[in-house]
Design an enzyme around this catalytic site. Structure first.
Site, PDB file in Angstrom:
ATOM      1  CG  HIS A   1      15.870 -15.741   2.439  1.00 33.05           C
ATOM      2  ND1 HIS A   1      16.757 -16.526   2.747  1.00 33.05           N
ATOM      3  CD2 HIS A   1      15.442 -15.817   3.473  1.00 33.05           C
ATOM      4  CE1 HIS A   1      16.267 -18.051   4.142  1.00 33.05           C
ATOM      5  NE2 HIS A   1      15.369 -16.708   4.298  1.00 33.05           N
TER       6      HIS A   1
ATOM      7  CD  GLU B   1      16.263 -15.233   7.946  1.00 29.93           C
ATOM      8  OE1 GLU B   1      15.573 -15.663   8.488  1.00 29.93           O
ATOM      9  OE2 GLU B   1      16.743 -16.044   6.872  1.00 29.93           O
TER      10      GLU B   1
HETATM   11  O1  G3P Z   1      13.732 -17.102   6.235  1.00 26.18           O
HETATM   12  C1  G3P Z   1      13.714 -17.708   7.437  1.00 26.18           C
HETATM   13  C2  G3P Z   1      15.246 -18.993   7.924  1.00 26.18           C
HETATM   14  O2  G3P Z   1      16.124 -18.479   6.533  1.00 26.18           O
HETATM   15  C3  G3P Z   1      15.038 -19.148   8.677  1.00 26.18           C
HETATM   16  O3  G3P Z   1      14.879 -20.629   8.853  1.00 26.18           O
HETATM   17  O4  G3P Z   1      14.330 -23.293   9.681  1.00 26.18           O
HETATM   18  O5  G3P Z   1      16.627 -21.698  10.414  1.00 26.18           O
HETATM   19  O6  G3P Z   1      13.442 -20.862  10.324  1.00 26.18           O
HETATM   20  P1  G3P Z   1      14.982 -21.567   9.937  1.00 26.18           P
END
Ligand code: G3P
Length: 226
Positions: free
Chosen positions: A95, A143
């Site tokens: 992550h 991400e």
């Molecule tokens: O692991 C999910 C994350 O990093 C995304 O976070 O708060 O943008 O949904 P968020």
């Protein structure tokens, strides 16, 4: 892609809203939405809450992280064998808030496979997505770090990185499933993720910090099924 292959993973991170007794409450809400909609909802509670959440729900519970080490004389780490012993079904790896070396990811993915644990390897850009998909995990999750925790979904801010991640990941390993995350909050965001070729979304704040998490989860589940 059938509806059963669509996935919503809720990373509880270390938010106080999803810690301790509140982790169990939120996991039960996720379970009720999974039951009502048929969408696979996976939860990744804070590490100290893994066992209590696993005892409370039947939906898959994942660890947020694993370290590439053998169980035994180590402190403050989590080995895959510890995750397995807890009853969790899989783990997030790499992550953005807990990066790993590629050699560690490779070893962890292989070891998880041998132990029947699912792996979701998070990535931040296309070269990393390509490299991590080549390790043959169950999922890669793109991400972009700058969008994490923000108000704009990756599917709106950078749809190309999502569709290109699907392309490079499937080329590296056709069996991999691709998720996207960062700023995802609505059914519209989730539907766009599916339209871009993913199997679903990995999100945190949109659910954890919502005043009505059940309403948000129902909306997300409808979105991934569109
Ligand atoms: O692991 C999910 C994350 O990093 C995304 O976070 O708060 O943008 O949904 P968020």
């Amino acid at each position: 892609m059938s509806a059963s292959e669509r996935v919503v993973i809720v990373n509880f991170k270390t938010y106080l809203e999803s810690s301790g007794a509140r982790a169990v409450v939120l996991a039960r809400i996720c379970e009720s939405v999974a039951d009502e909609t048929g969408v696979t909802i996976v939860v990744a509670p804070p590490m100290p809450d893994l066992a209590s959440v696993i005892a409370a729900v039947t939906i898959p519970v994942f660890s947020q992280h694993a370290d590439d080490l053998k169980p035994g004389s180590t402190t403050g780490h989590v080995a895959l064998e510890n995750i397995l012993a807890s009853g969790a079904k899989g783990t997030l790896l790499n992550h953005s808030e807990r990066r790993l070396r590629i050699s560690d990811i490779s070893s962890l993915v292989g070891n998880a496979k041998r132990n029947g644990l699912s792996t979701v390897v998070c990535t931040n850009d296309l070269p990393v997505t390509r490299a991590c998909a080549g390790l043959e995990p169950d999922f890669v999750a793109i991400e972009p770090p700058e969008l994490i925790g923000g108000d704009m979904s990756v599917t709106t801010a950078n749809p190309e990185i999502v569709s290109e991640s699907v392309r490079v990941a499937k080329k590296a390993f056709p069996g991999v499933k691709v998720l996207c995350g960062a700023g995802v909050k609505t059914g519209e965001d989730a539907a766009k993720a599916i339209e871009l070729g993913t199997n679903g979304v990995l999100l945190a704040s949109g659910v954890v910090k919502a005043s009505d998490p059940k309403r948000v989860l129902l909306d997300l589940a409808a979105g991934v099924q569109r």
